[in-house]
Each structure stands twice: as C-alpha cells, then as structure tokens.
Design a protein around this motif. Structure first.
Motif, mmCIF file in Angstrom:
data_model
loop_
_atom_site.group_PDB
_atom_site.id
_atom_site.type_symbol
_atom_site.label_atom_id
_atom_site.label_comp_id
_atom_site.label_asym_id
_atom_site.label_seq_id
_atom_site.Cartn_x
_atom_site.Cartn_y
_atom_site.Cartn_z
ATOM 1 N N LEU A 606 56.948 51.778 54.788
ATOM 2 C CA LEU A 606 57.971 51.216 55.780
ATOM 3 C C LEU A 606 57.885 52.427 57.138
ATOM 4 C CD1 LEU A 606 60.824 49.877 53.723
ATOM 5 C CD2 LEU A 606 58.927 48.876 54.586
ATOM 6 N N ASP A 607 58.551 51.987 58.115
ATOM 7 C CA ASP A 607 58.300 52.703 59.350
ATOM 8 C C ASP A 607 58.961 54.087 59.229
ATOM 9 O OD1 ASP A 607 57.155 50.759 60.612
ATOM 10 O OD2 ASP A 607 58.813 49.845 61.658
ATOM 11 N N ASP A 608 59.945 53.903 58.339
ATOM 12 C CA ASP A 608 60.629 55.381 58.232
ATOM 13 C C ASP A 608 59.908 56.249 56.833
ATOM 14 O OD1 ASP A 608 61.328 53.922 55.892
ATOM 15 O OD2 ASP A 608 63.262 53.791 55.823
ATOM 16 N N GLY A 609 58.618 55.757 56.525
ATOM 17 C CA GLY A 609 58.065 56.559 55.563
ATOM 18 C C GLY A 609 58.361 56.194 54.081
ATOM 19 N N SER A 610 59.669 55.574 53.890
ATOM 20 C CA SER A 610 59.565 55.077 52.460
ATOM 21 C C SER A 610 58.898 53.978 52.285
ATOM 22 C CB SER A 610 61.127 54.746 52.494
ATOM 23 O OG SER A 610 61.433 53.316 53.301
ATOM 24 N N THR A 611 58.934 53.442 50.853
ATOM 25 C CA THR A 611 58.049 52.198 50.322
ATOM 26 C C THR A 611 58.908 51.325 49.646
ATOM 27 O OG1 THR A 611 57.535 53.360 48.063
ATOM 28 C CG2 THR A 611 55.974 53.785 49.948
ATOM 29 N N GLU A 612 58.445 50.281 49.769
ATOM 30 C CA GLU A 612 59.087 48.957 49.244
ATOM 31 C C GLU A 612 58.262 48.154 48.751
ATOM 32 O OE1 GLU A 612 62.728 46.603 50.972
ATOM 33 O OE2 GLU A 612 60.979 45.687 51.789
ATOM 34 N N ASN A 613 58.446 47.609 47.412
ATOM 35 C CA ASN A 613 57.438 46.518 46.873
ATOM 36 C C ASN A 613 57.547 45.055 47.697
ATOM 37 O OD1 ASN A 613 56.580 47.899 44.614
ATOM 38 N ND2 ASN A 613 58.071 47.455 43.407
ATOM 39 N N ARG A 614 56.504 44.293 48.013
ATOM 40 C CA ARG A 614 56.573 43.178 48.525
ATOM 41 C C ARG A 614 55.502 42.186 48.028
ATOM 42 N NH1 ARG A 614 57.489 44.472 55.078
ATOM 43 N NH2 ARG A 614 59.685 45.329 54.964
ATOM 44 N N ASN A 615 55.495 40.990 48.434
ATOM 45 C CA ASN A 615 54.660 39.799 47.998
ATOM 46 C C ASN A 615 53.558 40.004 49.168
ATOM 47 O OD1 ASN A 615 57.453 38.404 46.453
ATOM 48 N ND2 ASN A 615 55.374 38.556 45.240
ATOM 49 N N ALA A 616 52.470 40.829 48.919
ATOM 50 C CA ALA A 616 51.744 40.847 50.263
ATOM 51 C C ALA A 616 50.382 40.866 49.869
ATOM 52 C CB ALA A 616 52.063 42.119 51.396
ATOM 53 N N GLY A 617 50.071 40.840 48.771
ATOM 54 C CA GLY A 617 48.740 40.966 48.269
ATOM 55 C C GLY A 617 47.840 39.779 47.863
ATOM 56 N N LYS A 618 46.411 39.567 48.308
ATOM 57 C CA LYS A 618 45.574 38.692 47.826
ATOM 58 C C LYS A 618 44.323 39.336 47.413
ATOM 59 C CE LYS A 618 47.247 35.270 51.502
ATOM 60 N NZ LYS A 618 46.880 34.354 52.604
ATOM 61 N N THR A 619 43.757 38.616 46.282
ATOM 62 C CA THR A 619 42.698 39.286 45.411
ATOM 63 C C THR A 619 41.910 38.098 45.367
ATOM 64 O OG1 THR A 619 43.678 39.156 43.431
ATOM 65 C CG2 THR A 619 43.671 41.270 44.691
ATOM 66 N N SER A 620 40.431 38.298 45.168
ATOM 67 C CA SER A 620 39.463 37.341 44.704
ATOM 68 C C SER A 620 38.874 37.983 43.280
ATOM 69 C CB SER A 620 38.575 37.024 45.679
ATOM 70 O OG SER A 620 37.479 36.076 45.101
ATOM 71 N N HIS A 621 38.452 36.905 42.578
ATOM 72 C CA HIS A 621 37.721 37.374 41.147
ATOM 73 C C HIS A 621 36.949 35.979 40.620
ATOM 74 C CE1 HIS A 621 41.395 39.955 40.903
ATOM 75 N NE2 HIS A 621 41.880 39.010 40.998
ATOM 76 N N ARG A 622 35.641 36.395 40.560
ATOM 77 C CA ARG A 622 34.545 35.362 40.209
ATOM 78 C C ARG A 622 33.683 35.896 39.239
ATOM 79 N NH1 ARG A 622 31.600 34.473 46.027
ATOM 80 N NH2 ARG A 622 30.670 36.522 45.972
ATOM 81 N N GLY A 623 33.078 35.055 38.391
ATOM 82 C CA GLY A 623 32.051 35.624 37.433
ATOM 83 C C GLY A 623 31.436 34.423 36.568
ATOM 84 N N VAL A 624 30.616 34.876 35.511
ATOM 85 C CA VAL A 624 30.000 34.130 34.851
ATOM 86 C C VAL A 624 29.837 34.940 33.480
ATOM 87 C CG1 VAL A 624 27.572 35.098 35.410
ATOM 88 C CG2 VAL A 624 27.702 32.928 34.253
ATOM 89 N N GLU A 625 30.121 34.173 32.490
ATOM 90 C CA GLU A 625 30.390 34.390 31.010
ATOM 91 C C GLU A 625 29.131 33.554 30.239
ATOM 92 O OE1 GLU A 625 35.157 35.336 31.806
ATOM 93 O OE2 GLU A 625 34.245 33.474 30.873
ATOM 94 N N ILE A 626 28.480 34.578 29.455
ATOM 95 C CA ILE A 626 27.601 33.807 28.278
ATOM 96 C C ILE A 626 27.604 34.604 27.143
ATOM 97 C CG2 ILE A 626 25.173 33.550 28.265
ATOM 98 C CD1 ILE A 626 24.744 34.008 31.093
ATOM 99 N N GLY A 627 27.519 33.404 26.092
ATOM 100 C CA GLY A 627 27.503 33.941 24.948
ATOM 101 C C GLY A 627 26.290 33.122 24.144
ATOM 102 N N ILE A 628 25.649 33.807 23.122
ATOM 103 C CA ILE A 628 24.505 33.384 22.399
ATOM 104 C C ILE A 628 24.805 33.814 20.831
ATOM 105 C CG2 ILE A 628 22.101 33.352 21.904
ATOM 106 C CD1 ILE A 628 21.745 33.919 24.974
ATOM 107 N N LYS A 629 24.659 32.884 20.014
ATOM 108 C CA LYS A 629 24.500 33.234 18.617
ATOM 109 C C LYS A 629 23.506 32.409 17.950
ATOM 110 C CE LYS A 629 29.706 33.154 18.124
ATOM 111 N NZ LYS A 629 30.656 32.536 17.183
ATOM 112 N N ALA A 630 22.910 33.075 17.133
ATOM 113 C CA ALA A 630 21.584 32.945 16.314
ATOM 114 C C ALA A 630 21.313 33.213 14.991
ATOM 115 C CB ALA A 630 20.242 33.453 17.073
ATOM 116 N N THR A 631 21.017 32.334 14.051
ATOM 117 C CA THR A 631 20.775 32.529 12.730
ATOM 118 C C THR A 631 19.349 32.109 12.273
ATOM 119 O OG1 THR A 631 22.812 32.094 12.067
ATOM 120 C CG2 THR A 631 21.590 32.212 10.287
ATOM 121 N N PRO A 632 18.315 32.849 13.034
ATOM 122 C CA PRO A 632 16.934 32.719 12.992
ATOM 123 C C PRO A 632 16.611 32.284 11.251
ATOM 124 C CG PRO A 632 17.104 34.828 13.242
ATOM 125 C CD PRO A 632 18.328 34.159 13.443
#
Length: 776
Positions: A606-632
């Motif tokens: 804040l302007d007076d140097g103190s801090t306060e919790n607020r709802n102000a954050g935005k984030t982005s998450h993206r990805g790909v997940e792969i799984g392989i199982k084999a019994t040759p």
C-alpha cells in the motif's frame, strides 16, 4: 419282521443315500493382491449345469460334487477352475493388467471403469506399492505423469500437480473419499498424517474436481484407498532400515468372522543421526477398521486412525553451504509436533441393483505445535538506505499451536436410471470445525560468528490468540448417461457455502489485532465431460471444469485488520485419450490441459508501505501429460510417464513488484519417470527393478533472475519372496547424484533442500497367514 421294523430299515437306508447325494461345493472369491473378498463375482459351470454369484465376504455355494467353472468379475482377469465338494476352496482373481479396464472410485464417488471417466486419473496399484516399498509417499506419487511431490524430509512435503511446486492450498487430500483435513485450514504437510501401512492403492485426479469434492481440489486430488477386511486371515509383520539412519516396523492384521470384519494396520518409524544435522524424527500411527454386515444389503463400516509425530525442523541450506556439501544446521531447537485422530462411520444400504445410499459421520481431532525455523527473523538487518541496524547475536521467533475439531456428515445416494443407461449421484455435506490458533513470541540467542541459533527464552508476549468457527454446507449432483452408443456424458454441479466466525482474544492494538468478524464465501462449481470409446481398446475424452479456493484462515485474520477477500477461481479446459495398441501388452494415454487462475490472493504493498492481502492475481497453466505401459513378455513390465508444462504470471503485482508475463518460480517444464521390472520365470518370487526420474530446469524466483538445473536420478530395487518370507533391497540414488529436492531464491538469499545421497534400504517381512489358515 414287522411292518414297523421294515419301515425303520427302509428309512435308515434311504435317508443317508439322499443326504450324501446332496453334496455341495463351497468357496470364496478374493482379490489375489489385496486378499479382500469379491462380492458379485460370476461363477458359471462350463456345461451350463449351474451358476451363482458370490455374496458378502466373497462366499458362494453350488450343488454338486465337482465341475469346471468360469469365474469372472469386472476389472479382473477371468479364471477357469476345477471345483470339488468338501473343504471351502479359495479362488483368487488377478486385477486386469490393462489400465483401460481398471476400476476407479474417485472419478464420480462410485466405482467406474477408467475408460468411462472423462478426466485424467491415475491409479497407483497395490502391486506398485508392494514392489516399491516406499519409505515416503513421494517415492510412488512421483511415478504419475505430471506429479512431483517435494520431499522436505521426514515425510514433510509440498506438492506440484498442474501447478508449480508450492505450499499453497491448491490440492485436496482424501482418505476413502473423505478430506483428511477441513477446508480453510490447509496444511501442505497434511500427508505426513497418512498411515502408509493401511493404504492398498492411491488414485490421483489431475485438474479441478471442486464439482464433486469442494474447495482446494484445483491442481489435483489424491485419494488414499485403505485396506478392507480380507477374505482369508492375514497377519504380517515387517521391518526395514536404511544406511542414513531410518528404521521402521509395520504390522497388518485382518480377518472376517461371520458378519464381522476387522483390519488393523500401523507402523513406527524413527530416524536418528542422518547425513544432515538436526533432522531426527519419529512417527507412530495405527488404523483400525471394523465392518459389520447386518445383511447382504446393509453394511456398517467404522475406521479410526491415530497419529503421533515429531520432527526436528532443520531449515534449508544456503548457496554457500550447498556448494560446499555442508550439512550442518543453523537450528538446534526448532521442531514440528503433530497429534491427530480421525474417525469415520459409514452406513451403506443397497436397496436393489439400481439404488444405493451411504451416510457417513466424521470426527477429527488435530493439533500441530511448532517452533518453526521459517518464522525466525534476525534482529541484525539491512535498511532500505543500505545501512545496518540491530544486534548480531539476537533473533526473533515464535512457538505456535494450531488445533481443530471436526464434526461432519456426508450423505450420498446413487440411482441407476434405465433411460439411456443413466446414473444419478447426489449428496450433501455438513462440516463444522471449530479451530484455535495461538502464537507466543520467543527471544533467540544467536552465535554472531557461525550464525547458529543456540537457545531461546519465552517472554510473556502473546503474538496471536484467536478462535474460528468454520462451517461448510454443500450439496452436489452428478448425472451421467449414454445418449447413443459409445458416447458417455457426465455432468456435475456442487454448491458450497462457507461460514467463518472469527473471535480474537487480543486487543486491536496487538500484533494480530484483527477485530471479531464473520465472513461468508459461496460458490457453484460446475463440470461437464464426455468419453467416446471407438472400441474397448481406444477412446477419447474432453471436459470443462471450475475449481475454487476460499481464503485460508491465516490469510484473513493474521494481522491488524481483516482484508476484503473472495475465493480464488480456476477454469480448466482439457482433452485426452487412451489406446491399447497391443492387447494386454501395450497401452498409452495422453492429456492436454489449459488452466487459468483468477482472483488469486497476493500481498499488495500500500501507499503507506504496509501490505495487505487482495484478490489481484491471475496465472496461466498449460501442459501435456503422457503415460505408456508395456508388457512385451510375461516376465518384463515397462512404464513411462512424462509431462511438459508452462506456468506463467499473467497479472501479478506483489509487494510492489510486477511479475506480469514471467514464468512462475518452482515450475520445471519437464518431468519424466520411467521404470522397468524383470521377474525371471526360472527364479520364482524374484523381482528386479530400475527407475529413472528426471526434473527439468526451473526459475528460482518470480523475477526470473536465475534457474536451477534440475536433476536425473536412478533407483534400483530387488525383492525375493519365498513361502511366507519376503526380503528386499532398495538402492536409492544409485549414482550418488548430488542435487536439491527444491531450491528457491528471495532477494539475494538462496535456499536448497539437499536430496538424500546414495543409500540402501533393507527389509524383511513374514506372513503368518498360512499358519493361521491351517489351524482354523
């Protein structure tokens, strides 16, 4: 011979012949791996002469002397067996090897085939647990694609599932579908409260699941399924130790007697004089479960878990110590002590083949007492103008105690609808959890040369003292149906209303003098998904879901005023699929996701140097997940899991510093895990396994000034079973790689958590089950 005498002789001859002619085949169907009874298994004579299904406790009875029978049940490989009259025969069915036919219960709160669940869900089977013999849960959870559980020592941890490595309340931990802790009091170390000896398998849902399980189910849900009473008596003891000071003893006991079923599992673990100074710990935990079958349709299941945990709390090492391979600790008195008790009583009534109702009451009693290393602040510090102030031999800290009790009810009903093969699941949850938090200031004496914290005194100074009444009212509904062949649609919706009643015992002028207040948070959480199975071996899925997290108690009330906060909301878009390329030999699955976080709570300057919790954050998450199982071939199993992800700050200004567009810290792009097992047919009972784990590079700080290089590490495991004995040796970090489980940077300060060096774990177990069966 009189008529009466002749009649007696005839009866004497005929009755025994009639009785002996009515021979019966008695048996019991059990899970070959868990030894739990299988209810509802089909037993059919190959000549069509007779059939039945197994009842409660897996038992069945057939008329006749002998015959060849097909025995089958969904999720298990069918068996063709020869049954004969006489002594009760045990038939053990093996769970199917194909992951597409696995049965999961976390997808919609009821048992369902994996191929009918429109989510990314992974199963850690009992076989994987038995082969791995994990000392800590990360040793099995990190085998799942896109999952990295950070080992912080002594079963302490943080988590990464579709999120960076974090201690934030973005993951939900369940035990048999019920949250381990209450909402609003998230603890990133919650899994140290789990009894690993009682777990038979683990299900991991990746992505938001608030529509069924409520808040905190954002990055993922981890559901620990515990052992049920076994169809045959079990008594097993084991002991293990490793070369870096860890020792552990386990016990499992289970049996069914008439309508009663009993399970008791527990362990005691202890570590002393390990490679890092001041990291001793001990843990004792035990779980008891008692089931009672009123009838084949009504079952009462009771489960109780007790835990006593203590750990020295040694903080991470700085960059200089890490570079010098120095494992001394600056701490000498910090600790974490946990006492926990959980009780659950669940009544299940099956009305008919189409309807089932469950009702659970839950009680939790939890206390965490800490003298935390992370709360220590040096008195000697740099000022904004570059000069220094304070005493070099003085530091400040606290001893805190967080407690809560929970009284909860969960009711659920499942109704099969004949139209379009529909299934409706609906339920309600009420959870009342009064909590307290107390923190006392401590004055710490410090060695001004070495920097070691030597001792402390406790002046009569209270930092924090408050009570909070937490209540969650929730209702949920899940509807699934098949509009046409091969397509399955699943939709769910949950409404949560949270009521926080804050009562501060301190004055407004105190260090944490927030005024008494009442806060309410409410949210509808929807989810809709579909699966389309082109065949029994190939399918795709898609889903849209929302998840939310209400503010935690400490984010609201640990200050001089209560910030105006709302829940953080996450929006998830996901597609995926699975394929069995070679029947019973090669399967693969893939998931692609995009997860957007909004209203995230950040600390704003804040302007007076103190801090306060607020709802102000935005984030982005993206990805790909792969799984392989084999019994040759029959003797070789191979598994590979991998994930590529990107995590970014979109709109994020914290304490006056903008991170917009930066990569999130603690977020490696790559996570790999591969494993191969060899079970030679010429040495029955022998298994040999090698595991490779890779973590990619990641930024140490949100400013993106520096990266940690990541690591590659190998583990080698071997085990041998002979009759009632099992012996195993696990060589962890076989290449003796020097790396950090987790590293971070704040300003000019670095923190590293050194990974365990190469160490060998040796264990021995003995199963008394056969001896008990013989003497029944």
């Amino acid at each position: 011979m009189t008529k009466v005498t002749r009649l007696v002789v005839v009866i004497w001859l005929i009755v025994p012949i009639h009785l002996f002619g009515q021979s019966a085949i008695n048996g019991k169907i059990i899970n070959a791996q868990t030894r739990e009874p299988i209810e509802g298994a089909s037993i059919q004579n190959t000549d069509g002469a007779g059939s039945t299904i197994s009842g409660i406790n897996g038992s069945f009875k057939l008329k006749g002397n002998q015959g060849e029978y097909n025995i089958s049940f969904i999720g298990f490989s069918p068996e063709l067996v020869q049954l004969t009259a006489g002594k009760e025969q045990i038939v053990a069915l093996q769970p199917v090897a194909s992951s597409l036919q696995e049965i999961v219960v976390s997808a919609n709160r009821e048992a369902v085939k994996r191929s009918e669940a429109p989510i990314a869900i992974s199963l850690i089977s009992i076989r994987m647990l038995q082969d791995t013999k994990p000392v800590t849960l990360d040793q099995v959870l990190n085998k799942v694609s896109g999952v990295y559980m950070v080992n912080l020592g002594n079963e302490q941890h943080e988590m990464s599932i579709r999120q960076p490595m974090t201690t934030k309340s973005l993951f939900l931990y369940l035990e048999d579908g019920i949250p381990v802790r209450t909402t609003g009091l998230f603890n990133h170390n919650a899994l140290l409260e789990m009894n690993m000896a009682a777990v038979k398998n683990i299900e991991v849902i990746k992505g938001p699941s608030s529509s069924l399980y409520g808040s905190e189910a954002i990055g993922g849900v981890v559901n620990f399924i515990t052992q049920s009473p076994t169809g045959v008596p079990v008594l097993k003891i084991s002991s293990q130790l490793n070369t870096i000071g860890y020792k552990r003893a386990d016990i499992q006991n289970s049996f069914i007697k008439g309508k009663w079923g009993f399970v008791m599992s527990g362990y005691y673990a202890d570590k002393r004089n390990s490679f890092i100074e001041y990291t001793d710990f001990h843990k004792a935990t035990i779980t008891a479960k008692i089931d009672y079958h009123f009838s084949e349709k009504t079952v009462l299941s009771n489960s109780a878990t007790w835990l006593n945990y203590y750990s020295d709390m040694s903080s991470g090492v700085d960059s200089s110590m890490f570079a010098r391979h120095s494992f001394t600790s600056l701490q000498s008195f910090t600790f974490r002590e946990v006492h926990a008790f959980r009780y659950r009583s669940t009544l299940t009534h099956t009305w008919n083949e189409s309807a089932k109702t469950t009702a659970s009451i839950i009680f939790r009693d939890n206390s965490i007492i800490q003298n935390p290393a992370y709360a220590i602040k040096n008195d000697y510090r740099r000022l904004p103008n570059g000069s220094f102030t304070g005493k070099k031999d003085l530091a400040h800290g606290e001893i805190n105690n967080s407690t809560f009790h929970s009284y909860a009810f969960i009711g659920q009903h499942r109704q099969n609808i004949h139209w379009k093969d529909g299934v409706l699941i609906a339920g309600v949850t009420i959870d009342y959890s009064p909590s307290t938090y107390d923190a006392d200031y401590i004055r710490i004496k410090k060695d001004s040369v070495s920097g070691k914290f030597l001792s402390y005194t406790t002046p009569d100074s209270i930092l924090t003292q408050y009570k909070t009444g937490l209540t969650d009212y929730a209702a949920f509904i899940n509807w699934e149906f098949t509009p046409f062949n091969k397509l399955r649609i699943v939709a769910s919706l949950r409404y949560d209303l949270f009521h926080y009643n804050f009562d501060n015992d301190l004055k407004p002028s105190s260090f944490s003098g927030s005024p008494d207040t009442v806060n309410n948070f409410k949210r509808f959480s929807p989810k809709i998904g579909l699966t389309y199975n082109f065949s029994s071996r190939t399918g795709v899925y898609a889903n849209y879901s929302e998840g939310f997290v209400p503010p935690q108690v400490t984010e609201l009330y640990k200050g001089v005023k209560v910030p105006d906060l709302d829940a953080s909301v996450f929006y998830n878009y996901e597609i995926g699929g699975w394929v069995e390329l070679i029947k019973n030999k090669l399967t693969a699955d893939i998931s692609l996701y995009k997860l957007n976080g909004t209203n995230e709570i950040i600390s704003v300057r804040l302007d007076d140097g103190s801090t306060e919790n607020r709802n102000a954050g935005k984030t982005s998450h993206r990805g790909v997940e792969i799984g392989i199982k084999a019994t040759p071939i029959r003797s070789v199993d191979f598994r590979f899991s991998a994930a590529y992800s990107e995590h970014h700050f979109i709109d994020f200004i914290e304490k006056g510093v903008a991170y917009n567009g930066n990569e999130m810290n603690g977020a490696p792009h790559w996570l790999h895990n591969a494993e191969v097992w060899y079970r030679p047919s010429f040495v029955k009972g022998l298994r040999l396994g090698v595991e490779w784990q890779k973590q990619g590079r990641y930024f140490l700080d949100p400013q993106n000034t520096e990266k940690y290089k990541g690591f590659d590490v190998f583990h080698i495991r071997a085990g041998y079973e002979h009759k009632a004995f099992e012996f195993w040796v696990n060589l962890m970090n076989a290449g003796d790689r020097y790396y950090s489980y987790f590293s971070s940077k704040s300003g000019s300060s670095y923190s590293h958590t050194p990974a365990d060096p190469r160490n060998a774990s040796i264990g021995l177990s003995y199963d008394f089950s056969d001896l008990i069966t013989k003497h029944r």
